[in-house]
Motif scaffolding. Structure first.
Motif, PDB file in Angstrom:
ATOM      1  N   TYR A  11      60.570 -40.980  70.896  1.00  0.00           N
ATOM      2  CA  TYR A  11      59.091 -40.329  70.794  1.00  0.00           C
ATOM      3  C   TYR A  11      58.544 -40.994  69.743  1.00  0.00           C
ATOM      4  O   TYR A  11      58.628 -41.582  68.631  1.00  0.00           O
ATOM      5  N   ARG A  12      57.015 -41.051  70.058  1.00  0.00           N
ATOM      6  CA  ARG A  12      56.043 -41.539  69.141  1.00  0.00           C
ATOM      7  C   ARG A  12      55.352 -40.303  68.366  1.00  0.00           C
ATOM      8  O   ARG A  12      54.964 -39.373  69.137  1.00  0.00           O
ATOM      9  N   LYS A  13      55.041 -40.329  67.143  1.00  0.00           N
ATOM     10  CA  LYS A  13      54.501 -39.348  66.148  1.00  0.00           C
ATOM     11  C   LYS A  13      53.041 -39.424  66.242  1.00  0.00           C
ATOM     12  O   LYS A  13      52.477 -40.583  65.736  1.00  0.00           O
ATOM     13  N   TYR A  14      52.209 -38.435  66.332  1.00  0.00           N
ATOM     14  CA  TYR A  14      50.940 -38.474  65.879  1.00  0.00           C
ATOM     15  C   TYR A  14      50.622 -37.247  64.911  1.00  0.00           C
ATOM     16  O   TYR A  14      50.896 -35.923  65.321  1.00  0.00           O
ATOM     17  N   CYS A  15      50.348 -37.684  63.594  1.00  0.00           N
ATOM     18  CA  CYS A  15      50.071 -36.687  62.626  1.00  0.00           C
ATOM     19  C   CYS A  15      49.062 -36.068  62.628  1.00  0.00           C
ATOM     20  O   CYS A  15      47.836 -36.658  62.962  1.00  0.00           O
ATOM     21  N   GLN A  25      56.836 -41.483  76.261  1.00  0.00           N
ATOM     22  CA  GLN A  25      56.059 -42.097  77.484  1.00  0.00           C
ATOM     23  C   GLN A  25      57.093 -42.340  78.539  1.00  0.00           C
ATOM     24  O   GLN A  25      56.584 -41.790  79.722  1.00  0.00           O
ATOM     25  N   GLU A  26      58.282 -42.627  78.549  1.00  0.00           N
ATOM     26  CA  GLU A  26      59.322 -42.631  79.565  1.00  0.00           C
ATOM     27  C   GLU A  26      59.324 -41.471  80.089  1.00  0.00           C
ATOM     28  O   GLU A  26      59.819 -41.340  81.554  1.00  0.00           O
ATOM     29  N   MET A  27      59.228 -40.222  79.624  1.00  0.00           N
ATOM     30  CA  MET A  27      59.679 -38.931  80.242  1.00  0.00           C
ATOM     31  C   MET A  27      58.585 -38.380  80.764  1.00  0.00           C
ATOM     32  O   MET A  27      58.713 -37.440  81.676  1.00  0.00           O
ATOM     33  N   CYS A  28      57.400 -38.788  80.695  1.00  0.00           N
ATOM     34  CA  CYS A  28      56.028 -38.086  81.212  1.00  0.00           C
ATOM     35  C   CYS A  28      56.108 -38.202  82.453  1.00  0.00           C
ATOM     36  O   CYS A  28      56.358 -39.169  83.172  1.00  0.00           O
ATOM     37  N   GLU A  29      55.758 -37.126  83.081  1.00  0.00           N
ATOM     38  CA  GLU A  29      55.502 -36.805  84.723  1.00  0.00           C
ATOM     39  C   GLU A  29      54.126 -37.054  85.071  1.00  0.00           C
ATOM     40  O   GLU A  29      53.583 -36.768  86.215  1.00  0.00           O
ATOM     41  N   HIS A  30      53.297 -37.045  84.088  1.00  0.00           N
ATOM     42  CA  HIS A  30      51.783 -37.332  84.472  1.00  0.00           C
ATOM     43  C   HIS A  30      51.259 -35.776  85.395  1.00  0.00           C
ATOM     44  O   HIS A  30      50.731 -36.225  86.066  1.00  0.00           O
ATOM     45  N   TYR A  57      45.953 -25.685  65.582  1.00  0.00           N
ATOM     46  CA  TYR A  57      47.286 -26.166  66.367  1.00  0.00           C
ATOM     47  C   TYR A  57      47.937 -25.009  66.991  1.00  0.00           C
ATOM     48  O   TYR A  57      49.027 -25.123  67.767  1.00  0.00           O
ATOM     49  N   GLU A  58      47.701 -23.755  67.027  1.00  0.00           N
ATOM     50  CA  GLU A  58      48.137 -22.749  67.700  1.00  0.00           C
ATOM     51  C   GLU A  58      47.751 -23.132  69.514  1.00  0.00           C
ATOM     52  O   GLU A  58      48.731 -22.954  70.129  1.00  0.00           O
ATOM     53  N   LYS A  59      46.796 -23.460  69.387  1.00  0.00           N
ATOM     54  CA  LYS A  59      46.211 -23.862  70.905  1.00  0.00           C
ATOM     55  C   LYS A  59      46.939 -25.094  71.415  1.00  0.00           C
ATOM     56  O   LYS A  59      47.439 -25.147  72.571  1.00  0.00           O
ATOM     57  N   ILE A  60      47.259 -26.217  70.538  1.00  0.00           N
ATOM     58  CA  ILE A  60      48.246 -27.259  70.863  1.00  0.00           C
ATOM     59  C   ILE A  60      49.570 -26.865  71.216  1.00  0.00           C
ATOM     60  O   ILE A  60      50.105 -27.454  72.073  1.00  0.00           O
ATOM     61  N   LYS A  61      49.995 -25.893  70.355  1.00  0.00           N
ATOM     62  CA  LYS A  61      51.506 -25.303  70.566  1.00  0.00           C
ATOM     63  C   LYS A  61      51.574 -25.088  72.138  1.00  0.00           C
ATOM     64  O   LYS A  61      52.451 -25.171  72.831  1.00  0.00           O
ATOM     65  N   ASP A  62      50.516 -24.075  72.278  1.00  0.00           N
ATOM     66  CA  ASP A  62      50.648 -23.507  73.599  1.00  0.00           C
ATOM     67  C   ASP A  62      50.341 -24.497  74.881  1.00  0.00           C
ATOM     68  O   ASP A  62      51.084 -24.378  75.991  1.00  0.00           O
ATOM     69  N   ILE A  63      49.707 -25.349  74.501  1.00  0.00           N
ATOM     70  CA  ILE A  63      49.544 -26.702  75.594  1.00  0.00           C
ATOM     71  C   ILE A  63      50.901 -27.373  75.735  1.00  0.00           C
ATOM     72  O   ILE A  63      51.193 -27.548  76.952  1.00  0.00           O
ATOM     73  N   ILE A  64      51.603 -27.821  74.823  1.00  0.00           N
ATOM     74  CA  ILE A  64      52.759 -28.316  74.653  1.00  0.00           C
ATOM     75  C   ILE A  64      53.765 -27.705  75.447  1.00  0.00           C
ATOM     76  O   ILE A  64      54.611 -28.213  76.196  1.00  0.00           O
ATOM     77  N   HIS A  65      53.636 -26.498  75.469  1.00  0.00           N
ATOM     78  CA  HIS A  65      54.738 -25.579  76.143  1.00  0.00           C
ATOM     79  C   HIS A  65      54.571 -25.668  77.574  1.00  0.00           C
ATOM     80  O   HIS A  65      55.656 -25.185  78.119  1.00  0.00           O
ATOM     81  N   THR A  66      53.408 -26.042  78.034  1.00  0.00           N
ATOM     82  CA  THR A  66      53.183 -25.994  79.565  1.00  0.00           C
ATOM     83  C   THR A  66      53.591 -27.463  80.152  1.00  0.00           C
ATOM     84  O   THR A  66      53.678 -27.776  81.494  1.00  0.00           O
ATOM     85  N   CYS A  67      54.043 -28.390  79.162  1.00  0.00           N
ATOM     86  CA  CYS A  67      54.569 -29.706  79.668  1.00  0.00           C
ATOM     87  C   CYS A  67      55.763 -29.485  80.402  1.00  0.00           C
ATOM     88  O   CYS A  67      56.843 -29.203  79.631  1.00  0.00           O
ATOM     89  N   PRO A  68      55.862 -30.090  81.542  1.00  0.00           N
ATOM     90  CA  PRO A  68      56.992 -29.618  82.429  1.00  0.00           C
ATOM     91  C   PRO A  68      58.366 -30.681  82.240  1.00  0.00           C
ATOM     92  O   PRO A  68      59.522 -30.471  82.487  1.00  0.00           O
ATOM     93  N   SER A  69      58.051 -31.954  81.893  1.00  0.00           N
ATOM     94  CA  SER A  69      58.945 -32.782  81.565  1.00  0.00           C
ATOM     95  C   SER A  69      59.753 -32.912  80.221  1.00  0.00           C
ATOM     96  O   SER A  69      60.607 -33.659  80.154  1.00  0.00           O
ATOM     97  N   GLY A  70      59.043 -32.253  79.346  1.00  0.00           N
ATOM     98  CA  GLY A  70      59.681 -32.351  77.853  1.00  0.00           C
ATOM     99  C   GLY A  70      58.965 -33.692  77.088  1.00  0.00           C
ATOM    100  O   GLY A  70      59.536 -33.683  76.014  1.00  0.00           O
ATOM    101  N   ALA A  71      58.084 -34.178  77.576  1.00  0.00           N
ATOM    102  CA  ALA A  71      57.429 -35.505  77.077  1.00  0.00           C
ATOM    103  C   ALA A  71      56.963 -35.287  75.731  1.00  0.00           C
ATOM    104  O   ALA A  71      56.452 -36.089  74.769  1.00  0.00           O
ATOM    105  N   LEU A  72      56.378 -34.042  75.457  1.00  0.00           N
ATOM    106  CA  LEU A  72      55.511 -33.639  74.507  1.00  0.00           C
ATOM    107  C   LEU A  72      56.518 -32.670  73.610  1.00  0.00           C
ATOM    108  O   LEU A  72      57.060 -31.650  74.092  1.00  0.00           O
ATOM    109  N   LYS A  73      56.369 -32.750  72.412  1.00  0.00           N
ATOM    110  CA  LYS A  73      57.044 -31.798  71.375  1.00  0.00           C
ATOM    111  C   LYS A  73      56.069 -31.821  70.350  1.00  0.00           C
ATOM    112  O   LYS A  73      55.326 -32.496  70.079  1.00  0.00           O
TER     113      LYS A  73
END
Length: 77
Positions: A11-15, A25-30, A57-73
Motif C-alpha cells: 500500500y502507498r500512504k497519503y498523509c 494499485q494492484e488490488m484496485c477494481e476501478h 475524515y469521517e466522510k473519507i472513512k465512509d467512502i473507503i468502506h464502499t471500496c469493494p476490492s480492499g485497495a483503500l484502507k
C-alpha cells in the motif's frame, strides 16, 4: 491494520492531518466508488491523486468502506 503492515503489503500512504489513506494499485477494481464519493479527495487526473485533507475524515472513512476490492484502507490519527 497497522501502518507497517499496510506498507509491507504494497500500500502507498497519503498523509492527512486527521486520517492517513492507504492505496494498493494492484488490488484496485476501478469501481469508481472513491472518485464518485469525493472528487475533492480522489481525483485520478491530479498528482497526487489522493489528498486526505480535502474532506472531513469521517466522510473519507465512509467512502473507503464502499471500496469493494480492499485497495483503500485508512488509519485515523
Amino acid at each position: 491494520m497497522k501502518e507497517d503492515n499496510l506498507l509491507s503489503l504494497g500500500y502507498r500512504k497519503y498523509c492527512g492531518d486527521n486520517i492517513d489513506i492507504f492505496f494498493h494499485q494492484e488490488m484496485c477494481e476501478h469501481s469508481g466508488n472513491c472518485v464518485n464519493g469525493s472528487h475533492k479527495v480522489f481525483d485520478t487526473e491530479r498528482k497526487p491523486w489522493i489528498i486526505a485533507d480535502n474532506e472531513h475524515y469521517e466522510k473519507i472513512k465512509d467512502i473507503i468502506h464502499t471500496c469493494p476490492s480492499g485497495a483503500l484502507k485508512y488509519i485515523i490519527k
